[in-house]
Write a protein that holds these residues in place. Structure first.
Motif, PDB file in Angstrom:
ATOM      1  N   ALA A 189       0.703  -1.015   0.023  1.00 38.13           N
ATOM      2  CA  ALA A 189       0.243   0.054  -0.116  1.00 38.13           C
ATOM      3  C   ALA A 189       0.813   1.131  -0.095  1.00 38.13           C
ATOM      4  CB  ALA A 189      -1.290   0.604   1.327  1.00 38.13           C
ATOM      5  N   SER A 190       2.216   0.962   0.781  1.00 42.72           N
ATOM      6  CA  SER A 190       2.861   2.623   1.188  1.00 42.72           C
ATOM      7  C   SER A 190       3.363   3.044  -0.598  1.00 42.72           C
ATOM      8  CB  SER A 190       3.966   2.092   2.058  1.00 42.72           C
ATOM      9  OG  SER A 190       4.576   1.245   1.984  1.00 42.72           O
ATOM     10  N   TRP A 191       3.461   0.889  -1.106  1.00 37.36           N
ATOM     11  CA  TRP A 191       4.355   1.623  -2.164  1.00 37.36           C
ATOM     12  C   TRP A 191       3.759   2.347  -3.161  1.00 37.36           C
ATOM     13  CZ3 TRP A 191       9.502   2.446  -2.135  1.00 37.36           C
ATOM     14  CH2 TRP A 191      10.830   2.017  -1.886  1.00 37.36           C
ATOM     15  N   ALA A 192       2.271   1.469  -3.627  1.00 39.27           N
ATOM     16  CA  ALA A 192       1.342   1.547  -4.322  1.00 39.27           C
ATOM     17  C   ALA A 192       0.933   3.683  -4.406  1.00 39.27           C
ATOM     18  CB  ALA A 192       0.235   1.634  -3.974  1.00 39.27           C
ATOM     19  N   ARG A 193       0.703   3.787  -2.487  1.00 34.97           N
ATOM     20  CA  ARG A 193       1.119   5.606  -2.700  1.00 34.97           C
ATOM     21  C   ARG A 193       1.678   6.282  -2.941  1.00 34.97           C
ATOM     22  NH1 ARG A 193      -0.882   4.185   2.204  1.00 34.97           N
ATOM     23  NH2 ARG A 193       0.978   3.476   3.168  1.00 34.97           N
ATOM     24  N   ARG A 194       3.392   5.332  -3.345  1.00 35.83           N
ATOM     25  CA  ARG A 194       4.266   6.705  -3.884  1.00 35.83           C
ATOM     26  C   ARG A 194       4.190   6.846  -5.222  1.00 35.83           C
ATOM     27  NH1 ARG A 194       9.358   5.254  -0.321  1.00 35.83           N
ATOM     28  NH2 ARG A 194       8.657   4.375   1.951  1.00 35.83           N
ATOM     29  N   ALA A 195       3.859   5.674  -5.936  1.00 34.01           N
ATOM     30  CA  ALA A 195       3.529   5.854  -7.345  1.00 34.01           C
ATOM     31  C   ALA A 195       2.467   6.137  -8.138  1.00 34.01           C
ATOM     32  CB  ALA A 195       3.681   4.895  -7.809  1.00 34.01           C
ATOM     33  N   GLY A 196       1.456   6.242  -6.608  1.00 34.89           N
ATOM     34  CA  GLY A 196       0.351   7.276  -7.524  1.00 34.89           C
ATOM     35  C   GLY A 196      -0.883   6.697  -8.499  1.00 34.89           C
ATOM     36  N   LEU A 197      -0.426   5.076  -7.651  1.00 34.07           N
ATOM     37  CA  LEU A 197      -1.632   3.808  -8.104  1.00 34.07           C
ATOM     38  C   LEU A 197      -2.204   3.167  -6.737  1.00 34.07           C
ATOM     39  CD1 LEU A 197       1.276   2.042 -10.268  1.00 34.07           C
ATOM     40  CD2 LEU A 197      -0.861   3.096 -11.065  1.00 34.07           C
ATOM     41  N   SER A 198      -3.217   2.538  -7.346  1.00 32.59           N
ATOM     42  CA  SER A 198      -3.881   1.523  -6.489  1.00 32.59           C
ATOM     43  C   SER A 198      -3.070   0.393  -6.004  1.00 32.59           C
ATOM     44  CB  SER A 198      -5.506   1.043  -6.715  1.00 32.59           C
ATOM     45  OG  SER A 198      -5.638   0.500  -8.291  1.00 32.59           O
ATOM     46  N   GLU A 199      -3.292   0.258  -4.826  1.00 33.33           N
ATOM     47  CA  GLU A 199      -2.978  -1.286  -4.839  1.00 33.33           C
ATOM     48  C   GLU A 199      -2.880  -2.667  -6.262  1.00 33.33           C
ATOM     49  OE1 GLU A 199      -2.677  -2.780  -0.923  1.00 33.33           O
ATOM     50  OE2 GLU A 199      -3.804  -1.163  -0.489  1.00 33.33           O
ATOM     51  N   ARG A 200      -4.401  -2.288  -6.494  1.00 31.58           N
ATOM     52  CA  ARG A 200      -4.485  -3.686  -7.091  1.00 31.58           C
ATOM     53  C   ARG A 200      -4.114  -3.380  -8.587  1.00 31.58           C
ATOM     54  NH1 ARG A 200      -8.692  -7.182  -8.164  1.00 31.58           N
ATOM     55  NH2 ARG A 200      -9.859  -5.939  -6.133  1.00 31.58           N
ATOM     56  N   SER A 201      -3.586  -1.609  -9.318  1.00 27.80           N
ATOM     57  CA  SER A 201      -3.118  -1.297 -10.458  1.00 27.80           C
ATOM     58  C   SER A 201      -1.306  -1.961 -10.026  1.00 27.80           C
ATOM     59  CB  SER A 201      -3.089   0.560 -11.103  1.00 27.80           C
ATOM     60  OG  SER A 201      -4.723   0.381 -10.911  1.00 27.80           O
ATOM     61  N   LEU A 202      -1.239  -1.292  -8.371  1.00 30.52           N
ATOM     62  CA  LEU A 202       0.538  -1.456  -8.955  1.00 30.52           C
ATOM     63  C   LEU A 202       1.100  -3.117  -9.264  1.00 30.52           C
ATOM     64  CD1 LEU A 202       3.414  -1.173  -8.067  1.00 30.52           C
ATOM     65  CD2 LEU A 202       2.518  -0.851  -5.829  1.00 30.52           C
ATOM     66  N   MET A 203      -0.621  -3.564  -8.678  1.00 31.20           N
ATOM     67  CA  MET A 203       0.326  -4.880  -8.920  1.00 31.20           C
ATOM     68  C   MET A 203      -0.154  -5.725  -9.902  1.00 31.20           C
ATOM     69  SD  MET A 203      -1.805  -7.658  -4.934  1.00 31.20           S
ATOM     70  CE  MET A 203      -3.056  -6.594  -5.651  1.00 31.20           C
ATOM     71  N   ARG A 204      -1.151  -5.181 -10.721  1.00 31.11           N
ATOM     72  CA  ARG A 204      -1.040  -5.689 -11.769  1.00 31.11           C
ATOM     73  C   ARG A 204       0.070  -5.047 -13.058  1.00 31.11           C
ATOM     74  NH1 ARG A 204      -6.709  -4.128 -11.894  1.00 31.11           N
ATOM     75  NH2 ARG A 204      -6.357  -2.197 -12.576  1.00 31.11           N
ATOM     76  N   LEU A 205       0.602  -3.535 -12.445  1.00 25.01           N
ATOM     77  CA  LEU A 205       1.648  -3.180 -13.828  1.00 25.01           C
ATOM     78  C   LEU A 205       2.873  -4.407 -13.009  1.00 25.01           C
ATOM     79  CD1 LEU A 205       2.475  -1.086 -15.452  1.00 25.01           C
ATOM     80  CD2 LEU A 205       3.151   0.554 -13.829  1.00 25.01           C
ATOM     81  N   ILE A 206       3.291  -4.321 -12.067  1.00 21.11           N
ATOM     82  CA  ILE A 206       4.915  -4.813 -12.102  1.00 21.11           C
ATOM     83  C   ILE A 206       3.976  -5.726 -12.261  1.00 21.11           C
ATOM     84  CG2 ILE A 206       3.956  -5.771  -9.910  1.00 21.11           C
ATOM     85  CD1 ILE A 206       6.926  -4.609  -9.322  1.00 21.11           C
ATOM     86  N   ALA A 207       3.762  -7.142 -12.590  1.00 16.29           N
ATOM     87  CA  ALA A 207       3.019  -8.525 -13.098  1.00 16.29           C
ATOM     88  C   ALA A 207       3.049  -8.362 -14.727  1.00 16.29           C
ATOM     89  CB  ALA A 207       1.558  -8.958 -12.274  1.00 16.29           C
ATOM     90  N   ARG A 208       3.132  -7.687 -15.220  1.00 14.70           N
ATOM     91  CA  ARG A 208       2.812  -7.029 -16.361  1.00 14.70           C
ATOM     92  C   ARG A 208       4.352  -6.970 -17.399  1.00 14.70           C
ATOM     93  NH1 ARG A 208      -0.768  -2.876 -17.806  1.00 14.70           N
ATOM     94  NH2 ARG A 208       1.355  -0.890 -17.969  1.00 14.70           N
TER      95      ARG A 208
END
Length: 270
Positions: free
Chosen positions: A184-203
């Motif tokens: 959650a904290s890393w997602a906030r730093r990137a300006g993303l939701s947790e779900r979006s961050l998970m999808r983006l890094i997996a892709r």
């Protein structure tokens, strides 16, 4: 040819793509490189980099590889790559023409080095650039190619995302790997939701966020251990609460404890 040193490396360098031989090899021995950074570049011939002493890091189109002692990195021809090294360094390079390297991996990979492969690379590094073809030297080259094609791939690869938001996270993690922030904290730093961050890094990396962060710890640990940092200090610098928990992670990732892993790669052993 003679092994290159810090005093003569620049003067004796020859562009390997211009040498009309299937393999061009040389060695490097430097007591203190003081920090070397070779800017991104590419060459037509593929390249195998064997590290005998010290450690290298190499970023190749979409990935970061750490090369500890007694390991090697294969870089296919025309792949854009940059190399970093610090401290004492001893290693051997061979540039291989694609015409004779068809059986070699098509993608960049770290490989373990058998005693035979190591000796073949060292022997090739002492050949003249324009070695005589059709005799013993050509037969040595054939055996070297066969041994390299059979080399076991090592898991010392960290996929590097291209998305600028993820690269900012990566840069922060690599600068302060002990900062064990939550998803959650890393997602906030990137300006993303947790779900979006998970999808983006997996892709972008083919890994989950947790798996990617663990692999970051593995490659950094190998780099630091190769530089002489103690196991206890590495565990602390990676943010582990105890050395045993770090050792357990390392053993699961690479199949051996940190001490055994590095002992097997120490130049004075076996």
């Amino acid at each position: 040819m003679p092994i290159l040193t810090s005093a003569d490396a620049g003067e004796t360098w020859i562009e390997p793509d211009e040498v009309p031989r299937p393999i061009v090899a040389f060695g490097v021995a430097m007591e203190d490189v003081g920090g070397i950074e070779i800017d991104p570049h590419r060459h037509r011939k593929g390249q195998i980099i064997l590290v005998q002493r010290g450690a290298l890091s190499c970023e190749v189109e979409g990935g970061l590889w750490i090369v500890p002692p007694r390991s090697a990195l294969w870089i296919p021809g025309d792949a854009l790559h940059a190399v970093k090294a610090s401290g004492a360094l001893e290693g051997y390079n061979a540039f291989i023409d694609p015409k004779v390297g068809a059986a070699l991996p098509k993608a960049c990979c770290a490989v373990s080095v058998t005693p035979l492969l190591r000796e073949l690379l060292i022997r090739a590094a002492h050949l003249p650039y324009l070695y005589e073809e059709g005799g013993a030297h050509s037969r040595l080259v054939v055996v070297l190619l066969d041994e390299l094609a059979a080399a076991k791939v090592e898991d010392l690869h960290l996929p590097m995302p291209a998305d600028p938001r993820l690269r900012r996270i990566v840069d922060e993690m690599m600068a302060a790997p002990a900062a064990r922030g939550t998803l959650a904290s890393w997602a906030r730093r990137a300006g993303l939701s947790e779900r979006s961050l998970m999808r983006l890094i997996a892709r972008e990396t083919g890994m989950s966020f947790g798996r990617w962060r663990q692999q970051l710890g593995v490659v950094l640990a190998v780099k630091w251990l190769a530089g002489g940092v103690s196991i206890q200090a590495v565990a602390t610098d990676l943010g582990y609460e105890s050395t045993p928990s770090f050792v357990t992670m390392f053993r699961k990732a690479l199949g051996a404890s940190p001490g055994r892993y590095m002992a097997e790669r120490h130049p004075s052993r076996g």
